[in-house]
Design a protein around this motif. Structure first.
Motif, PDB file in Angstrom:
ATOM      1  N   UNK A 270      27.142  40.447  45.246  1.00 20.48           N
ATOM      2  CA  UNK A 270      27.528  41.080  43.989  1.00 20.48           C
ATOM      3  C   UNK A 270      28.691  42.041  44.227  1.00 20.48           C
ATOM      4  N   UNK A 271      29.680  42.013  43.349  1.00 15.34           N
ATOM      5  CA  UNK A 271      30.799  42.945  43.451  1.00 15.34           C
ATOM      6  C   UNK A 271      30.366  44.326  42.987  1.00 15.34           C
ATOM      7  N   UNK A 272      30.706  45.334  43.778  1.00 15.43           N
ATOM      8  CA  UNK A 272      30.418  46.716  43.422  1.00 15.43           C
ATOM      9  C   UNK A 272      31.629  47.396  42.784  1.00 15.43           C
ATOM     10  N   UNK A 273      32.590  46.582  42.333  1.00 17.98           N
ATOM     11  CA  UNK A 273      33.756  47.109  41.635  1.00 17.98           C
ATOM     12  C   UNK A 273      34.954  47.393  42.510  1.00 17.98           C
ATOM     13  N   UNK A 274      34.850  47.155  43.804  1.00 23.11           N
ATOM     14  CA  UNK A 274      36.039  47.317  44.648  1.00 23.11           C
ATOM     15  C   UNK A 274      37.100  46.315  44.196  1.00 23.11           C
ATOM     16  N   UNK A 275      38.350  46.754  44.254  1.00 25.33           N
ATOM     17  CA  UNK A 275      39.425  45.912  43.763  1.00 25.33           C
ATOM     18  C   UNK A 275      39.697  46.132  42.288  1.00 25.33           C
ATOM     19  N   UNK A 276      39.061  47.159  41.714  1.00 23.63           N
ATOM     20  CA  UNK A 276      39.355  47.604  40.348  1.00 23.63           C
ATOM     21  C   UNK A 276      39.481  49.118  40.402  1.00 23.63           C
ATOM     22  N   UNK A 277      39.822  49.709  39.265  1.00 24.38           N
ATOM     23  CA  UNK A 277      39.846  51.166  39.193  1.00 24.38           C
ATOM     24  C   UNK A 277      38.498  51.709  38.744  1.00 24.38           C
ATOM     25  N   UNK A 278      37.451  50.908  38.932  1.00 20.98           N
ATOM     26  CA  UNK A 278      36.090  51.320  38.602  1.00 20.98           C
ATOM     27  C   UNK A 278      35.135  51.058  39.766  1.00 20.98           C
ATOM     28  N   UNK A 279      35.521  51.383  41.004  1.00 18.07           N
ATOM     29  CA  UNK A 279      34.601  51.132  42.116  1.00 18.07           C
ATOM     30  C   UNK A 279      33.328  51.952  41.975  1.00 18.07           C
ATOM     31  N   UNK A 280      32.200  51.303  42.242  1.00 22.21           N
ATOM     32  CA  UNK A 280      30.873  51.914  42.175  1.00 22.21           C
ATOM     33  C   UNK A 280      30.484  52.396  40.780  1.00 22.21           C
ATOM     34  N   UNK A 292      27.929  40.778  29.821  1.00 20.45           N
ATOM     35  CA  UNK A 292      29.078  40.683  28.920  1.00 20.45           C
ATOM     36  C   UNK A 292      30.299  41.446  29.417  1.00 20.45           C
ATOM     37  N   UNK A 293      30.088  42.354  30.345  1.00 22.53           N
ATOM     38  CA  UNK A 293      31.216  43.135  30.856  1.00 22.53           C
ATOM     39  C   UNK A 293      31.967  42.311  31.891  1.00 22.53           C
ATOM     40  N   UNK A 294      33.286  42.301  31.796  1.00 26.49           N
ATOM     41  CA  UNK A 294      34.102  41.438  32.661  1.00 26.49           C
ATOM     42  C   UNK A 294      35.159  42.269  33.390  1.00 26.49           C
ATOM     43  N   UNK A 295      35.291  42.021  34.679  1.00 28.66           N
ATOM     44  CA  UNK A 295      36.383  42.631  35.446  1.00 28.66           C
ATOM     45  C   UNK A 295      36.858  41.632  36.494  1.00 28.66           C
ATOM     46  N   UNK A 296      38.094  41.806  36.936  1.00 29.76           N
ATOM     47  CA  UNK A 296      38.698  40.878  37.891  1.00 29.76           C
ATOM     48  C   UNK A 296      39.238  41.646  39.087  1.00 29.76           C
ATOM     49  N   UNK A 297      38.592  41.599  40.243  1.00 31.70           N
ATOM     50  CA  UNK A 297      39.070  42.323  41.422  1.00 31.70           C
ATOM     51  C   UNK A 297      40.421  41.799  41.913  1.00 31.70           C
ATOM     52  N   UNK A 298      41.256  42.709  42.351  1.00 34.81           N
ATOM     53  CA  UNK A 298      42.559  42.384  42.930  1.00 34.81           C
ATOM     54  C   UNK A 298      42.826  43.344  44.088  1.00 34.81           C
ATOM     55  N   UNK A 299      43.819  43.016  44.899  1.00 38.67           N
ATOM     56  CA  UNK A 299      44.273  43.966  45.912  1.00 38.67           C
ATOM     57  C   UNK A 299      44.841  45.195  45.209  1.00 38.67           C
ATOM     58  N   UNK A 300      44.453  46.371  45.670  1.00 41.76           N
ATOM     59  CA  UNK A 300      45.012  47.625  45.180  1.00 41.76           C
ATOM     60  C   UNK A 300      45.393  48.442  46.403  1.00 41.76           C
ATOM     61  N   UNK A 301      46.658  48.766  46.535  1.00 40.64           N
ATOM     62  CA  UNK A 301      47.137  49.469  47.713  1.00 40.64           C
ATOM     63  C   UNK A 301      46.357  50.763  47.936  1.00 40.64           C
ATOM     64  N   UNK A 310      38.087  38.202  44.808  1.00 41.09           N
ATOM     65  CA  UNK A 310      39.475  38.499  44.443  1.00 41.09           C
ATOM     66  C   UNK A 310      40.017  37.438  43.484  1.00 41.09           C
ATOM     67  N   UNK A 311      40.565  37.894  42.368  1.00 41.97           N
ATOM     68  CA  UNK A 311      41.177  37.007  41.386  1.00 41.97           C
ATOM     69  C   UNK A 311      40.204  36.263  40.492  1.00 41.97           C
ATOM     70  N   UNK A 312      38.903  36.493  40.674  1.00 45.17           N
ATOM     71  CA  UNK A 312      37.899  35.809  39.852  1.00 45.17           C
ATOM     72  C   UNK A 312      37.305  36.775  38.824  1.00 45.17           C
TER      73      UNK A 312
END
Length: 400
Positions: A270-280, A292-301, A310-312
């Motif tokens: 399960x993603x814990x929100x890393x790769x978004x601006x909402x980690x944890x 119903x909540x949707x987010x898409x992890x990406x590389x964030x410097x 990533x990207x899903x």
């Protein structure tokens, strides 16, 4: 369908990480961290070669809201800081979790920086030969697996072995109201679970250091010459706002409060929100059946490289509206148990069972969940040891 927007401008994200978590109230402004009270430690450092274990959290907030780093503050006050020791995430806090930190020099002052993460987690006798006194001042969040306290443990051990006194500038614990989870068992001892304490232990770094020393947890039972500079005007009821994020993936108060129980998801599918601006503060899995909540992890410097999924599109829950405080502390397993049930079982959800055991402190959580135990029943199993810990820590507590 609610969609988490992660394609913010990087500049805006960096700016947000430099700002306070939220407005500080009057009571908080009266709190003074240990580093701020130079009158209490100047004599300990004067005319001595000082080693400073610090990072981006090692700041003093002035009455007007501006911040000054410990290093700059000490140098301004004629303290000879000859070496810096940096933990995970580096001296300025710019590295994401788990990344190797290299030795370098501070760009502003030229003081050499030595890494205490990766291959060298403990200061060597060689690097301590020209140090007369060490300072530790790094913001903790009250979770056993947050590695800053492991760094503190090894600094204490090295100081004890080399007869170097250690001064800890204490700071508030934003989760001081919470003591929960099992005591770490010996066979699961690691850098993410170094001391035999609960997952959430409800002590400041200074209090924990006194317990590590007094309980004989350093190698061979050695004792560190320890001085703690307490936080002024602070109690166990204080709700403290961290002036800077403690690490890149704990960017706000909510992530700090939820981290002690959501970090368990790092050992799962399960993603814990890393790769978004909402980690944890966001949880999800790439299947619309999960929420119903949707987010898409990406590389964030500086925050995430190749994050999980990533990207899903990940579907799950948004924790941004959950309460930050509750009677008896914030710790809960309900999210972990919810996703285990959605996936089919905890055994199927956890893809790093050894990693989970190191985080949790024992290897029984998967079996407990899959046997049908409720959260209250699981809590009842760890509570007797937690109660013993609460009693054992009493001699080391500083704050009422």
């Amino acid at each position: 369908m609610k969609k988490l927007k992660i394609l913010f401008a990087v500049g805006a994200a960096v700016l947000s990480l430099q700002m306070p978590f939220f407005s500080q109230n009057k009571k908080q402004k009266e709190i003074q961290v240990g580093a701020e009270q130079i009158e209490k430690y100047r004599k300990l450092l004067k005319d001595r070669r000082v080693g400073l274990a610090a990072n981006a959290t090692s700041v003093i907030v002035r009455p007007d809201g501006t911040k000054i780093h410990d290093l700059d503050f000490l140098i301004q006050n004629k303290i000879n800081v000859s070496k810096i020791f940096a933990p995970e995430h580096g001296f300025r806090g710019e590295s994401e979790g788990g990344k190797t930190i290299s030795n370098e020099a501070d760009a502003k002052t030229g003081v050499p920086i030595l890494s205490l993460y990766g291959k060298h987690v403990k200061p060597s006798t060689e690097v301590l030969q020209d140090i007369d006194v060490m300072i530790y001042d790094i913001q903790d969040v009250g979770a056993r697996f947050y590695t800053y306290i492991s760094t503190m443990h090894y600094i204490m051990e090295a100081c004890a072995e080399n007869d170097v006194p250690l001064v800890i500038f204490d700071r508030p614990n934003p989760n001081i109201d919470c003591v929960a989870g099992p005591i770490r068992e010996e066979k699961f001892k690691s850098f993410v679970s170094l001391d035999p304490i609960p997952v959430a232990y409800g002590m400041t770094a200074g209090e924990l250091a006194q317990m590590i020393n007094g309980a004989g947890w350093l190698k061979d039972g050695v004792k560190c010459r320890l001085t703690v500079i307490p936080v002024k005007n602070y109690t166990r009821r204080s709700k403290y706002v961290l002036p800077v994020p403690p690490s890149p993936n704990l960017p706000d108060e909510r992530s700090v409060r939820f981290y002690p129980f959501l970090c368990l998801f790092e050992a799962t599918k399960v993603s814990e929100g890393r790769g978004t601006y909402q980690p944890f503060t966001a949880l999800g899995y790439p299947d619309p059946a999960f929420g119903k909540y949707v987010f898409t992890p990406h590389d964030i410097e500086g925050m995430a490289t190749n994050p999980k999924f990533k990207g899903q599109d990940c579907y799950g829950i948004d924790l941004s509206e959950e309460p930050l405080y509750s009677e008896g502390g914030i710790f809960t397993l309900r999210h972990f148990m919810y996703f285990a049930k959605k996936i089919g079982s905890a055994k199927e959800m956890v893809d790093q069972p050894v990693g989970l055991a190191r985080l949790w402190g024992n290897d029984r959580l998967i079996e407990q969940i899959d046997s049908g135990m409720t959260e209250d029943e699981i809590r009842a199993l760890w509570q007797p040891d937690a109660d013993k810990f609460l009693e054992a820590r009493k001699p080391y507590l500083i704050y009422k």
